[in-house]
Design a protein around this motif. Sequence first.
Motif, PDB file in Angstrom:
ATOM      1  N   ARG A   1      17.684  21.130   5.904  1.00  0.00           N
ATOM      2  CA  ARG A   1      16.585  20.210   5.586  1.00  0.00           C
ATOM      3  C   ARG A   1      16.608  19.860   4.110  1.00  0.00           C
ATOM      4  NH1 ARG A   1      13.633  25.225   6.606  1.00  0.00           N
ATOM      5  NH2 ARG A   1      12.719  24.496   8.559  1.00  0.00           N
ATOM      6  N   PRO A   2      16.082  18.685   3.723  1.00  0.00           N
ATOM      7  CA  PRO A   2      15.528  17.656   4.622  1.00  0.00           C
ATOM      8  C   PRO A   2      16.626  16.802   5.257  1.00  0.00           C
ATOM      9  CG  PRO A   2      15.473  16.860   2.368  1.00  0.00           C
ATOM     10  CD  PRO A   2      16.021  18.258   2.305  1.00  0.00           C
ATOM     11  N   GLN A   3      16.203  16.011   6.254  1.00  0.00           N
ATOM     12  CA  GLN A   3      17.084  15.005   6.846  1.00  0.00           C
ATOM     13  C   GLN A   3      16.327  13.678   6.748  1.00  0.00           C
ATOM     14  OE1 GLN A   3      18.428  16.343  10.757  1.00  0.00           O
ATOM     15  NE2 GLN A   3      18.805  18.399   9.955  1.00  0.00           N
ATOM     16  N   ARG A   4      16.898  12.764   6.009  1.00  0.00           N
ATOM     17  CA  ARG A   4      16.115  11.589   5.615  1.00  0.00           C
ATOM     18  C   ARG A   4      16.284  10.384   6.533  1.00  0.00           C
ATOM     19  NH1 ARG A   4      14.343  13.392   0.630  1.00  0.00           N
ATOM     20  NH2 ARG A   4      15.822  14.722  -0.491  1.00  0.00           N
ATOM     21  N   ASP A   5      16.961  10.567   7.665  1.00  0.00           N
ATOM     22  CA  ASP A   5      17.053   9.450   8.614  1.00  0.00           C
ATOM     23  C   ASP A   5      15.843   9.386   9.543  1.00  0.00           C
ATOM     24  OD1 ASP A   5      17.829  11.862   9.768  1.00  0.00           O
ATOM     25  OD2 ASP A   5      19.368  10.970  11.050  1.00  0.00           O
ATOM     26  N   GLY A   6      15.153  10.508   9.734  1.00  0.00           N
ATOM     27  CA  GLY A   6      14.047  10.561  10.698  1.00  0.00           C
ATOM     28  C   GLY A   6      12.956   9.528  10.438  1.00  0.00           C
ATOM     29  N   PRO A   7      12.376   9.492   9.228  1.00  0.00           N
ATOM     30  CA  PRO A   7      11.317   8.514   8.977  1.00  0.00           C
ATOM     31  C   PRO A   7      11.805   7.064   9.127  1.00  0.00           C
ATOM     32  CG  PRO A   7      11.333  10.206   7.276  1.00  0.00           C
ATOM     33  CD  PRO A   7      12.565  10.412   8.108  1.00  0.00           C
ATOM     34  N   ALA A   8      13.073   6.816   8.830  1.00  0.00           N
ATOM     35  CA  ALA A   8      13.612   5.458   8.970  1.00  0.00           C
ATOM     36  C   ALA A   8      13.703   5.078  10.447  1.00  0.00           C
ATOM     37  CB  ALA A   8      14.991   5.380   8.308  1.00  0.00           C
ATOM     38  N   LEU A   9      14.224   5.990  11.267  1.00  0.00           N
ATOM     39  CA  LEU A   9      14.372   5.685  12.695  1.00  0.00           C
ATOM     40  C   LEU A   9      13.014   5.569  13.381  1.00  0.00           C
ATOM     41  CD1 LEU A   9      17.365   8.086  13.376  1.00  0.00           C
ATOM     42  CD2 LEU A   9      17.456   5.588  13.414  1.00  0.00           C
ATOM     43  N   ARG A  10      12.079   6.414  12.956  1.00  0.00           N
ATOM     44  CA  ARG A  10      10.732   6.326  13.536  1.00  0.00           C
ATOM     45  C   ARG A  10      10.095   4.979  13.170  1.00  0.00           C
ATOM     46  NH1 ARG A  10       7.382  11.490  12.649  1.00  0.00           N
ATOM     47  NH2 ARG A  10       7.456  10.886  10.459  1.00  0.00           N
ATOM     48  N   SER A  11      10.297   4.555  11.923  1.00  0.00           N
ATOM     49  CA  SER A  11       9.766   3.251  11.517  1.00  0.00           C
ATOM     50  C   SER A  11      10.354   2.145  12.384  1.00  0.00           C
ATOM     51  CB  SER A  11      10.125   2.943  10.062  1.00  0.00           C
ATOM     52  OG  SER A  11       9.596   3.896   9.208  1.00  0.00           O
ATOM     53  N   THR A  12      11.655   2.194  12.606  1.00  0.00           N
ATOM     54  CA  THR A  12      12.301   1.143  13.396  1.00  0.00           C
ATOM     55  C   THR A  12      11.709   1.058  14.803  1.00  0.00           C
ATOM     56  OG1 THR A  12      14.341   1.021  12.140  1.00  0.00           O
ATOM     57  CG2 THR A  12      14.522   0.573  14.489  1.00  0.00           C
ATOM     58  N   ALA A  13      11.498   2.220  15.432  1.00  0.00           N
ATOM     59  CA  ALA A  13      10.899   2.194  16.783  1.00  0.00           C
ATOM     60  C   ALA A  13       9.487   1.611  16.720  1.00  0.00           C
ATOM     61  CB  ALA A  13      10.889   3.613  17.369  1.00  0.00           C
ATOM     62  N   LEU A  14       8.711   2.030  15.727  1.00  0.00           N
ATOM     63  CA  LEU A  14       7.313   1.583  15.664  1.00  0.00           C
ATOM     64  C   LEU A  14       7.181   0.142  15.182  1.00  0.00           C
ATOM     65  CD1 LEU A  14       5.462   4.785  14.371  1.00  0.00           C
ATOM     66  CD2 LEU A  14       5.692   3.922  16.714  1.00  0.00           C
ATOM     67  N   ILE A  15       8.109  -0.323  14.343  1.00  0.00           N
ATOM     68  CA  ILE A  15       8.051  -1.724  13.906  1.00  0.00           C
ATOM     69  C   ILE A  15       8.365  -2.647  15.092  1.00  0.00           C
ATOM     70  CG2 ILE A  15       9.178  -3.470  12.459  1.00  0.00           C
ATOM     71  CD1 ILE A  15       9.468  -1.214  10.302  1.00  0.00           C
ATOM     72  N   THR A  16       9.348  -2.241  15.901  1.00  0.00           N
ATOM     73  CA  THR A  16       9.656  -3.040  17.098  1.00  0.00           C
ATOM     74  C   THR A  16       8.404  -3.163  17.970  1.00  0.00           C
ATOM     75  OG1 THR A  16      11.897  -2.125  17.020  1.00  0.00           O
ATOM     76  CG2 THR A  16      11.273  -3.297  19.028  1.00  0.00           C
ATOM     77  N   TRP A  17       7.697  -2.046  18.076  1.00  0.00           N
ATOM     78  CA  TRP A  17       6.454  -2.036  18.851  1.00  0.00           C
ATOM     79  C   TRP A  17       5.395  -2.910  18.165  1.00  0.00           C
ATOM     80  CZ3 TRP A  17       4.225  -2.087  23.110  1.00  0.00           C
ATOM     81  CH2 TRP A  17       2.975  -1.533  23.381  1.00  0.00           C
ATOM     82  N   GLY A  18       5.257  -2.770  16.872  1.00  0.00           N
ATOM     83  CA  GLY A  18       4.264  -3.540  16.122  1.00  0.00           C
ATOM     84  C   GLY A  18       4.521  -5.042  16.207  1.00  0.00           C
ATOM     85  N   ASN A  19       5.785  -5.427  16.103  1.00  0.00           N
ATOM     86  CA  ASN A  19       6.114  -6.858  16.176  1.00  0.00           C
ATOM     87  C   ASN A  19       5.747  -7.429  17.547  1.00  0.00           C
ATOM     88  OD1 ASN A  19       7.069  -6.876  13.550  1.00  0.00           O
ATOM     89  ND2 ASN A  19       9.215  -6.620  14.139  1.00  0.00           N
ATOM     90  N   TYR A  20       5.987  -6.614  18.564  1.00  0.00           N
ATOM     91  CA  TYR A  20       5.610  -7.058  19.920  1.00  0.00           C
ATOM     92  C   TYR A  20       4.094  -7.234  20.009  1.00  0.00           C
ATOM     93  CZ  TYR A  20       4.576  -6.768  24.910  1.00  0.00           C
ATOM     94  OH  TYR A  20       4.092  -7.012  26.162  1.00  0.00           O
TER      95      TYR A  20
END
Length: 571
Positions: free
Chosen positions: A140-159
């Motif tokens: 730790r840390p692993q800094r891809d997690g917050p980026a990937l979570r953002s991508t999933a949630l932004i796709t949802w937000g845009n919808y």
Amino acid sequence: MGFLSLLSALLAVNAVWAQSVDSYIATEGPVAKAGLLANIGSSGSKSSGAKPGIVIASPSTKDPNYLFTWTRDSSLVYKVIVDQFTTGVDNSLRGHIDNFVNSQKVLQQVSNPSGTVTTGGLGEPKFNIDQTAFTESWGRPQRDGPALRSTALITWGNYLSAHNNATYVTSQLWPILKLDLDYVANSWNQTGFDLWEEISSSSFFTTAVQHRSLREGAALATSLGQSAAAAEYTTQADNALCFLQSYWNPSASRVTANTGGGRSGRDANTVLASIHTFDPAAGCDAATFQPCSDKALASLYDYVNAFRSIYAINSGIPANQAVATGRYPEDVYMGGHPWYLTTLAVAEQLYDALIVWKKQGSITVTPISQPFFASLSPGAATGTFAASSSTFTTLTTAVKTFADGFVAKVAQFTPSNGALAEQYNRNNGQPLSAADLTWSYASVLTAFSARAGTVPASWGAAGVKVPASCQRSEGKSVSVTFNVQATTQFGENIFLTGSADALQSWSPDNALALNADRYPTWSVTVNLPANAAIEYKYIRKFNGAVTWESDPNMRLTTPSSGSFTVNDSWR
Ligand SMILES: *[C@@H]1O[C@H](CO)[C@@H](O)[C@H](O)[C@H]1NC(C)=O
Ligand SMILES: *[C@@H]1O[C@H](CO)[C@@H](O)[C@H](O)[C@H]1NC(C)=O
Ligand SMILES: *[C@@H]1O[C@H](CO)[C@@H](O)[C@H](O)[C@H]1NC(C)=O
């Protein structure tokens, strides 16, 4: 055999091949979907007490114990769910998405060994499935997690924004997204553990998904009137895009995925980065390493070839056909076997590429991608070929056949009940390591979806330009002197290698020798690109044995002009 009978025999082989891939897809698709949902709490049949919205990595509790929730895996899994819901493939998934949002809102606030929500805790890679912190030692840390979570949630937000629900985006999603995106904006240029949790360094996958999240985060922030955040994310997206270019290794004609640990950097990391930053509107852009870009195809070609000779199950397979692939050739984890999700990722990158070539009505072969194309279609020459040309048909058919081969490889080593573990044995193809790996199932769904030509939403990669400040520094160089304090025994020497061409691209064999004129200070002066983020390490060589400095890599950003001296001590 006459030409026509040879041709019809080949076509027959192709037809049988495609048919077996089609029938595998028909049976495995539903198994994968059910397997994925079974691992999501609290309703999933194998999720063993996970809280609602929590994805377990696998139900396996022993050898290995994966009954935890990883932010990376969960976000990739939920991206599939969000994509399926928002593209109308499955309208029943909304409750799952709401659970995910709520579960992540809680997890963000859980103090953990990486810190609190404001002091680095968002980089914590994994949690217990009851949403408490995992406190044992870990990479730790692993800094891809917050980026990937953002991508999933932004796709949802845009919808949601496009479906008259901007209120929810502003009041519920944005506060979660802002924490993750601020974290990415502030820490993308710091080292962290790679997606395989083994090396603390810079990682191509991590930088690529960080760049994507910042870019689409900036667009969302703009649409919500958050102009300060939008400006900051754009600035850092540009910086990350600059840095992303530095992973390209021109002498090897591939991306060097991980710059730590003395590995070759040939890694599924590059293929996964390409498919998870695919933007169907971005053409074959090489700056963002789109799946059909010459740099991504050259990297895929090199990555696949790295496994041809090391796995017994690949022996005797001709060089133009698919093979089993794993994480990276030096892998020894659980014995260093091929993985289902990495083999499928190769197919997915190629299916994504086919989508774009068909959409744009042409295919371009450059000097960088030519060896890849020539391996599938002997004699393939550089040039741009319109969809009406026979070359276009020949090349795209060859790529499709090659891609299907990777699905067929996974099909060959899938047990009859369709269950997918993490790995399959390099000698006999038997499934091994964690059973029912959620990410394996997600990779089946995304690869099949790409083969069917279904495109994910765009994220703004189209028209993105590598900032002029990085381009200006190309060709311009500065003189850098490396001094390192190191005591040595007689006959032992100190060398330097690192992420730049001038530092021999992490090659221990070609590493630069330092002089000991001022022993115990060892020294060498090198010309390096200006304005470049560079990583490096010193190595010792004694009687042919190579010893690397301990992780993490050393880093430096070169100035825009003049000269520079670094003063290090051997670690
Ligand atoms: C907006 O989306 C949320 C999350 O799915 C949902 O709970 C809410 O009912 C939606 N509101 C409207 C007005 O559609
Ligand atoms: C990362 O970038 C910030 C500016 O955004 C800078 O202040 C910081 O020194 C950089 N860190 C590293 C390790 O380069
Ligand atoms: C390294 O030491 C030299 C003097 O020996 C000094 O001029 C230089 O500024 C030092 N470099 C750094 C980065 O501290």
